[in-house]
Write a protein that holds these residues in place. Structure first.
Motif, PDB file in Angstrom:
ATOM      1  N   ASN A 174      -4.618  -6.989  -1.514  1.00 45.14           N
ATOM      2  CA  ASN A 174      -5.907  -7.557  -1.075  1.00 45.14           C
ATOM      3  C   ASN A 174      -5.749  -9.022  -0.687  1.00 45.14           C
ATOM      4  OD1 ASN A 174      -7.019  -5.086  -1.717  1.00 45.14           O
ATOM      5  ND2 ASN A 174      -7.987  -5.781  -3.616  1.00 45.14           N
ATOM      6  N   GLN A 184      -2.512  -3.621  -6.076  1.00 45.81           N
ATOM      7  CA  GLN A 184      -3.647  -3.585  -5.151  1.00 45.81           C
ATOM      8  C   GLN A 184      -4.248  -4.977  -4.993  1.00 45.81           C
ATOM      9  OE1 GLN A 184      -5.034  -0.589  -3.450  1.00 45.81           O
ATOM     10  NE2 GLN A 184      -5.747  -2.369  -2.299  1.00 45.81           N
ATOM     11  N   LEU A 244      -5.620  -1.738   5.049  1.00 44.72           N
ATOM     12  CA  LEU A 244      -5.641  -2.005   3.614  1.00 44.72           C
ATOM     13  C   LEU A 244      -6.232  -0.813   2.848  1.00 44.72           C
ATOM     14  CD1 LEU A 244      -5.255  -4.128   1.283  1.00 44.72           C
ATOM     15  CD2 LEU A 244      -7.622  -4.781   1.687  1.00 44.72           C
ATOM     16  N   LYS A 245      -7.180  -0.128   3.472  1.00 47.56           N
ATOM     17  CA  LYS A 245      -7.903   0.953   2.794  1.00 47.56           C
ATOM     18  C   LYS A 245      -7.331   2.340   3.094  1.00 47.56           C
ATOM     19  CE  LYS A 245     -12.121  -1.783   3.308  1.00 47.56           C
ATOM     20  NZ  LYS A 245     -13.385  -1.933   4.071  1.00 47.56           N
ATOM     21  N   ARG A 246      -6.226   2.410   3.837  1.00 50.48           N
ATOM     22  CA  ARG A 246      -5.717   3.721   4.265  1.00 50.48           C
ATOM     23  C   ARG A 246      -5.276   4.576   3.072  1.00 50.48           C
ATOM     24  NH1 ARG A 246       0.102   3.528   4.760  1.00 50.48           N
ATOM     25  NH2 ARG A 246       0.820   1.443   4.171  1.00 50.48           N
ATOM     26  N   LYS A 247      -5.288   5.881   3.304  1.00 55.87           N
ATOM     27  CA  LYS A 247      -4.929   6.843   2.260  1.00 55.87           C
ATOM     28  C   LYS A 247      -3.658   7.612   2.581  1.00 55.87           C
ATOM     29  CE  LYS A 247      -8.590   5.812  -0.113  1.00 55.87           C
ATOM     30  NZ  LYS A 247      -8.431   5.019  -1.363  1.00 55.87           N
ATOM     31  N   SER A 263      -0.853   9.274  -4.068  1.00 51.07           N
ATOM     32  CA  SER A 263      -1.197  10.244  -3.039  1.00 51.07           C
ATOM     33  C   SER A 263      -0.509  11.578  -3.307  1.00 51.07           C
ATOM     34  CB  SER A 263      -0.803   9.706  -1.652  1.00 51.07           C
ATOM     35  OG  SER A 263      -1.302  10.540  -0.628  1.00 51.07           O
ATOM     36  N   GLU A 279      -8.397  -4.615   8.069  1.00 52.95           N
ATOM     37  CA  GLU A 279      -9.127  -4.108   6.896  1.00 52.95           C
ATOM     38  C   GLU A 279      -8.934  -2.599   6.740  1.00 52.95           C
ATOM     39  OE1 GLU A 279     -13.003  -5.508   7.877  1.00 52.95           O
ATOM     40  OE2 GLU A 279     -12.666  -7.512   7.028  1.00 52.95           O
ATOM     41  N   THR A 280      -8.851  -1.877   7.842  1.00 53.78           N
ATOM     42  CA  THR A 280      -8.647  -0.425   7.799  1.00 53.78           C
ATOM     43  C   THR A 280      -7.290  -0.074   7.204  1.00 53.78           C
ATOM     44  OG1 THR A 280     -10.080  -0.075   9.723  1.00 53.78           O
ATOM     45  CG2 THR A 280      -8.508   1.683   9.203  1.00 53.78           C
ATOM     46  N   THR A 330      -3.736  -9.500   2.515  1.00 55.66           N
ATOM     47  CA  THR A 330      -4.563  -9.105   3.658  1.00 55.66           C
ATOM     48  C   THR A 330      -5.516 -10.233   4.035  1.00 55.66           C
ATOM     49  OG1 THR A 330      -4.421  -6.750   3.124  1.00 55.66           O
ATOM     50  CG2 THR A 330      -6.263  -7.442   4.505  1.00 55.66           C
ATOM     51  N   ILE A 351       0.846  -1.201   0.000  1.00 56.67           N
ATOM     52  CA  ILE A 351       0.000   0.000   0.000  1.00 56.67           C
ATOM     53  C   ILE A 351       0.877   1.246   0.000  1.00 56.67           C
ATOM     54  CG2 ILE A 351      -1.721   1.331   1.286  1.00 56.67           C
ATOM     55  CD1 ILE A 351      -2.839  -1.138  -0.127  1.00 56.67           C
ATOM     56  N   GLU A 403     -10.984  -5.563  12.123  1.00 60.34           N
ATOM     57  CA  GLU A 403     -11.263  -4.233  11.579  1.00 60.34           C
ATOM     58  C   GLU A 403      -9.985  -3.435  11.369  1.00 60.34           C
ATOM     59  OE1 GLU A 403     -14.587  -0.730  11.960  1.00 60.34           O
ATOM     60  OE2 GLU A 403     -14.742  -2.603  13.083  1.00 60.34           O
TER      61      GLU A 403
END
Length: 296
Positions: free
Chosen positions: A265, A261, A292-295, A231, A289-290, A268, A223, A286
């Motif tokens: 996935n 990505q 994995l989706k971080r920005k 970013s 999963e969080t 993860t 990521i 959680e």
């Protein structure tokens, strides 16, 4: 979701308080004020505090009192911070900013930054050795695991592989996975292991936690590779596009953003599978999963 946020916030608050307590100024160290200031400058620069959170989360998942893991949790964040201070130095990545602030060597000078990193690399072992909440056996096991995760077989060894890869044109996925396992995965894995040790877990659970940590570390780093090209400097708090500038091979340069990505996935999902032995721990699920989706 609200319970997750509340627990995460509680862990963060506990971490921040302990970091301040463990590296506070004292009358006996007035001559070292600049060193302590430089250490705290980087310790208090923010960050996700993922590693100490993992220490607490695994301790809690096994029925332990996470407050008894305060020394190992602070220790791992200090080790992580020391690595960032040294990574930013001109001889390494030569980054002027970290988390939106001037890097330690820009704020305090190169020599003081080196010494601040050095101090943060050894203070953790003093904290663990003096932790009244832990048994002698737990202390020895934690110190042994942590030292290995930091040294030649761990994070520092991974940094060497990373540096040498910059001079190579034949870096493949196997090489990248090996480098990420050492440079990023070792500290994340040992965070999970230390939480288990603090809770008195058996070797089977400690190994499962380590397996989870290595997979989470790999996904986390992939990521990072993606965010370096998708970013902004404002979002990340550090320059973007540095991987290309430094001729670094990443999952993105090998496969592109979309395939990278997909791999993140899949890894993860493998990490989540390692959690089965711990029962249905909603917080760890959680958190995984969080990340994995971080920005940022």
């Amino acid at each position: 979701m609200s319970n997750f946020k509340e627990q995460f916030s509680e862990y963060i608050k506990f971490t921040e308080g302990n970091l301040k307590k463990y590296n506070a100024h004292s009358d006996s160290m007035t001559a070292q004020k600049n060193l302590i200031d430089a250490m705290n400058y980087s310790l208090e620069a923010g960050g996700k505090r993922i590693r100490p959170v993992l220490v607490y989360a695994f301790c809690s998942a096994l029925g332990g009192d996470y407050r008894k893991a305060c020394a190992p949790a602070a220790a791992i964040e200090m080790i992580h911070t020391f690595s960032l201070i040294h990574d930013d130095l001109p001889a390494m990545d030569n980054d002027d900013f970290r988390r939106g602030k001037p890097s330690c060597h820009k704020a305090f000078g190169e020599a003081m930054a080196i010494l601040a990193g050095d101090a943060l690399s050894v203070l953790p072992f003093e904290l663990i050795a003096n932790a009244e909440e832990l048994s002698s056996g737990q202390k020895v096991k934690i110190i042994s695991c942590l030292a290995r995760a930091v040294g030649r077989e761990g994070m520092i060894g991974g940094q060497v592989i990373d540096m040498e890869n910059e001079e190579r044109s034949d870096v493949d996925e196997a090489n990248l996975r090996n480098m990420y396992r050492h440079k990023t995965g070792q500290l994340i894995a040992v965070s999970c292991m230390m939480g288990c040790i603090c809770a008195g877990a058996d070797d089977k659970k400690i190994q499962a936690a380590a397996d989870y940590g290595f997979k989470l570390g790999l996904a986390f780093q992939i990521i990072d590779d993606i965010l370096d090209v998708t970013s902004t400097t404002e979002e990340l708090g550090k320059p973007v596009g540095s991987d290309v500038e430094e001729n670094k091979t990443t999952f993105v340069t090998l496969y592109g953003v979309e395939k990278a990505q997909e791999i993140a996935n899949a890894v993860t999902d493998e990490a989540l599978g390692c959690l089965e032995i711990f029962g249905s721990d909603g917080f760890l699920t959680e958190l995984t999963e969080t990340l994995l989706k971080r920005k940022n």
